[in-house]
Design a protein around this motif. Structure first.
Motif, PDB file in Angstrom:
ATOM      1  N   GLU A 101     -11.520   8.995   8.138  1.00 25.18           N
ATOM      2  CA  GLU A 101     -12.958   8.719   8.175  1.00 25.18           C
ATOM      3  C   GLU A 101     -13.778   9.841   7.542  1.00 25.18           C
ATOM      4  O   GLU A 101     -14.937   9.652   7.219  1.00 25.18           O
ATOM      5  CB  GLU A 101     -13.413   8.485   9.618  1.00 25.18           C
ATOM      6  CG  GLU A 101     -12.842   7.213  10.217  1.00 25.18           C
ATOM      7  CD  GLU A 101     -13.267   6.984  11.649  1.00 25.18           C
ATOM      8  OE1 GLU A 101     -13.623   7.974  12.349  1.00 25.18           O
ATOM      9  OE2 GLU A 101     -13.238   5.826  12.091  1.00 25.18           O
ATOM     10  N   GLY A 102     -13.191  11.012   7.409  1.00 29.33           N
ATOM     11  CA  GLY A 102     -13.919  12.132   6.832  1.00 29.33           C
ATOM     12  C   GLY A 102     -14.762  12.884   7.840  1.00 29.33           C
ATOM     13  O   GLY A 102     -15.680  13.606   7.479  1.00 29.33           O
ATOM     14  N   ASN A 103     -14.445  12.726   9.137  1.00 29.22           N
ATOM     15  CA  ASN A 103     -15.200  13.416  10.194  1.00 29.22           C
ATOM     16  C   ASN A 103     -14.503  14.668  10.701  1.00 29.22           C
ATOM     17  O   ASN A 103     -15.008  15.316  11.609  1.00 29.22           O
ATOM     18  CB  ASN A 103     -15.438  12.463  11.368  1.00 29.22           C
ATOM     19  CG  ASN A 103     -16.370  11.338  10.990  1.00 29.22           C
ATOM     20  OD1 ASN A 103     -17.389  11.561  10.347  1.00 29.22           O
ATOM     21  ND2 ASN A 103     -16.015  10.123  11.360  1.00 29.22           N
ATOM     22  N   GLY A 104     -13.348  14.983  10.160  1.00 33.81           N
ATOM     23  CA  GLY A 104     -12.621  16.169  10.595  1.00 33.81           C
ATOM     24  C   GLY A 104     -11.300  16.268   9.867  1.00 33.81           C
ATOM     25  O   GLY A 104     -10.784  15.281   9.339  1.00 33.81           O
ATOM     26  N   LEU A 105     -10.760  17.463   9.831  1.00 29.98           N
ATOM     27  CA  LEU A 105      -9.472  17.686   9.191  1.00 29.98           C
ATOM     28  C   LEU A 105      -8.355  17.117  10.043  1.00 29.98           C
ATOM     29  O   LEU A 105      -8.524  16.898  11.245  1.00 29.98           O
ATOM     30  CB  LEU A 105      -9.251  19.183   8.975  1.00 29.98           C
ATOM     31  CG  LEU A 105     -10.280  19.884   8.089  1.00 29.98           C
ATOM     32  CD1 LEU A 105      -9.991  21.379   8.038  1.00 29.98           C
ATOM     33  CD2 LEU A 105     -10.301  19.290   6.704  1.00 29.98           C
ATOM     34  N   PHE A 106      -7.203  16.908   9.434  1.00 30.30           N
ATOM     35  CA  PHE A 106      -6.019  16.500  10.178  1.00 30.30           C
ATOM     36  C   PHE A 106      -4.808  17.185   9.569  1.00 30.30           C
ATOM     37  O   PHE A 106      -4.856  17.693   8.452  1.00 30.30           O
ATOM     38  CB  PHE A 106      -5.841  14.972  10.183  1.00 30.30           C
ATOM     39  CG  PHE A 106      -5.461  14.385   8.853  1.00 30.30           C
ATOM     40  CD1 PHE A 106      -4.131  14.191   8.523  1.00 30.30           C
ATOM     41  CD2 PHE A 106      -6.425  14.020   7.937  1.00 30.30           C
ATOM     42  CE1 PHE A 106      -3.770  13.661   7.293  1.00 30.30           C
ATOM     43  CE2 PHE A 106      -6.081  13.482   6.718  1.00 30.30           C
ATOM     44  CZ  PHE A 106      -4.746  13.301   6.388  1.00 30.30           C
ATOM     45  N   GLU A 107      -3.726  17.217  10.339  1.00 32.87           N
ATOM     46  CA  GLU A 107      -2.476  17.805   9.872  1.00 32.87           C
ATOM     47  C   GLU A 107      -1.326  16.884  10.239  1.00 32.87           C
ATOM     48  O   GLU A 107      -1.391  16.170  11.236  1.00 32.87           O
ATOM     49  CB  GLU A 107      -2.223  19.162  10.545  1.00 32.87           C
ATOM     50  CG  GLU A 107      -3.234  20.211  10.231  1.00 32.87           C
ATOM     51  CD  GLU A 107      -2.983  21.499  10.990  1.00 32.87           C
ATOM     52  OE1 GLU A 107      -2.205  21.489  11.976  1.00 32.87           O
ATOM     53  OE2 GLU A 107      -3.564  22.520  10.605  1.00 32.87           O
ATOM     54  N   MET A 108      -0.269  16.936   9.433  1.00 33.51           N
ATOM     55  CA  MET A 108       0.969  16.228   9.739  1.00 33.51           C
ATOM     56  C   MET A 108       2.124  17.184   9.472  1.00 33.51           C
ATOM     57  O   MET A 108       2.204  17.759   8.387  1.00 33.51           O
ATOM     58  CB  MET A 108       1.119  14.973   8.893  1.00 33.51           C
ATOM     59  CG  MET A 108       0.185  13.870   9.268  1.00 33.51           C
ATOM     60  SD  MET A 108       0.632  12.370   8.378  1.00 33.51           S
ATOM     61  CE  MET A 108      -0.228  11.170   9.366  1.00 33.51           C
ATOM     62  N   GLN A 109       2.971  17.357  10.482  1.00 34.19           N
ATOM     63  CA  GLN A 109       4.133  18.230  10.355  1.00 34.19           C
ATOM     64  C   GLN A 109       5.372  17.462  10.784  1.00 34.19           C
ATOM     65  O   GLN A 109       5.426  16.945  11.897  1.00 34.19           O
ATOM     66  CB  GLN A 109       3.969  19.471  11.229  1.00 34.19           C
ATOM     67  CG  GLN A 109       2.778  20.321  10.877  1.00 34.19           C
ATOM     68  CD  GLN A 109       2.578  21.434  11.877  1.00 34.19           C
ATOM     69  OE1 GLN A 109       3.488  21.819  12.604  1.00 34.19           O
ATOM     70  NE2 GLN A 109       1.372  21.949  11.945  1.00 34.19           N
ATOM     71  N   ASN A 110       6.338  17.377   9.878  1.00 31.32           N
ATOM     72  CA  ASN A 110       7.621  16.759  10.181  1.00 31.32           C
ATOM     73  C   ASN A 110       7.463  15.318  10.674  1.00 31.32           C
ATOM     74  O   ASN A 110       8.125  14.901  11.613  1.00 31.32           O
ATOM     75  CB  ASN A 110       8.404  17.597  11.194  1.00 31.32           C
ATOM     76  CG  ASN A 110       9.875  17.260  11.187  1.00 31.32           C
ATOM     77  OD1 ASN A 110      10.440  16.976  10.135  1.00 31.32           O
ATOM     78  ND2 ASN A 110      10.492  17.282  12.346  1.00 31.32           N
ATOM     79  N   CYS A 111       6.550  14.566  10.057  1.00 31.92           N
ATOM     80  CA  CYS A 111       6.322  13.172  10.429  1.00 31.92           C
ATOM     81  C   CYS A 111       7.038  12.248   9.449  1.00 31.92           C
ATOM     82  O   CYS A 111       7.203  12.576   8.275  1.00 31.92           O
ATOM     83  CB  CYS A 111       4.830  12.847  10.415  1.00 31.92           C
ATOM     84  SG  CYS A 111       3.911  13.665  11.724  1.00 31.92           S
ATOM     85  N   LYS A 112       7.437  11.085   9.931  1.00 29.51           N
ATOM     86  CA  LYS A 112       8.043  10.058   9.090  1.00 29.51           C
ATOM     87  C   LYS A 112       7.052   8.912   8.972  1.00 29.51           C
ATOM     88  O   LYS A 112       6.617   8.349   9.977  1.00 29.51           O
ATOM     89  CB  LYS A 112       9.351   9.567   9.699  1.00 29.51           C
ATOM     90  CG  LYS A 112      10.046   8.539   8.837  1.00 29.51           C
ATOM     91  CD  LYS A 112      11.404   8.151   9.401  1.00 29.51           C
ATOM     92  CE  LYS A 112      12.077   7.155   8.478  1.00 29.51           C
ATOM     93  NZ  LYS A 112      13.386   6.752   8.982  1.00 29.51           N
ATOM     94  N   ILE A 113       6.710   8.567   7.719  1.00 27.68           N
ATOM     95  CA  ILE A 113       5.785   7.476   7.452  1.00 27.68           C
ATOM     96  C   ILE A 113       6.547   6.421   6.668  1.00 27.68           C
ATOM     97  O   ILE A 113       6.984   6.664   5.536  1.00 27.68           O
ATOM     98  CB  ILE A 113       4.546   7.952   6.675  1.00 27.68           C
ATOM     99  CG1 ILE A 113       3.836   9.065   7.441  1.00 27.68           C
ATOM    100  CG2 ILE A 113       3.609   6.788   6.399  1.00 27.68           C
ATOM    101  CD1 ILE A 113       2.701   9.715   6.684  1.00 27.68           C
ATOM    102  N   GLU A 114       6.719   5.254   7.264  1.00 30.65           N
ATOM    103  CA  GLU A 114       7.469   4.169   6.623  1.00 30.65           C
ATOM    104  C   GLU A 114       6.665   3.575   5.465  1.00 30.65           C
ATOM    105  O   GLU A 114       5.433   3.669   5.423  1.00 30.65           O
ATOM    106  CB  GLU A 114       7.786   3.068   7.645  1.00 30.65           C
ATOM    107  CG  GLU A 114       8.616   3.520   8.827  1.00 30.65           C
ATOM    108  CD  GLU A 114      10.063   3.867   8.491  1.00 30.65           C
ATOM    109  OE1 GLU A 114      10.543   3.488   7.401  1.00 30.65           O
ATOM    110  OE2 GLU A 114      10.706   4.532   9.326  1.00 30.65           O
ATOM    111  N   GLU A 115       7.369   2.939   4.537  1.00 32.57           N
ATOM    112  CA  GLU A 115       6.756   2.338   3.348  1.00 32.57           C
ATOM    113  C   GLU A 115       5.781   1.216   3.673  1.00 32.57           C
ATOM    114  O   GLU A 115       4.919   0.884   2.861  1.00 32.57           O
ATOM    115  CB  GLU A 115       7.847   1.810   2.410  1.00 32.57           C
ATOM    116  CG  GLU A 115       8.689   2.903   1.765  1.00 32.57           C
ATOM    117  CD  GLU A 115       7.913   3.742   0.773  1.00 32.57           C
ATOM    118  OE1 GLU A 115       7.028   3.200   0.088  1.00 32.57           O
ATOM    119  OE2 GLU A 115       8.189   4.949   0.684  1.00 32.57           O
TER     120      GLU A 115
END
Length: 100
Positions: free
Chosen positions: A34-48
């Motif tokens: 949404e553009g209201n704050g930063l986010f982080e992803m560490q060692n995540c699996k995102i399926e196709e």
């Protein structure tokens, strides 16, 4: 920043803003920025089968950048510089915490 650890999201709408996702798994998920704050992803699996959407203030920013990019002249050069900066890898949190 709220931390979400080890969670599986399946068939959900997940707003990423303001969260740190660690060891999470995303399946058939609508990932929303949404553009209201930063986010982080560490060692995540995102399926196709996941989808990414930008909504709200983030969508306005992307539209503005696109208009600048195709306007020509000075605005186009500014947009090119912004895109170049975006392509640079993020700085590791560990380096920030260590003060380097």
């Amino acid at each position: 920043m709220k931390q979400v650890r080890g969670k599986t999201f399946d068939g959900q709408r997940v707003v990423l803003d303001g969260k740190s996702f660690v060891d999470c798994h995303f399946k058939d998920t609508n990932l929303i920025i949404e553009g209201n704050g930063l986010f982080e992803m560490q060692n995540c699996k995102i399926e196709e089968d996941c989808r990414l959407a930008v909504e709200g203030p983030g969508q306005v920013l992307l539209h503005t950048l696109k208009m600048m990019l195709y306007s020509g002249g000075w605005m186009s050069r500014v947009a090119d510089n912004v895109l170049h900066a975006v392509k640079q890898p993020p700085k590791a949190r560990a380096k920030k915490a260590a003060g380097t």
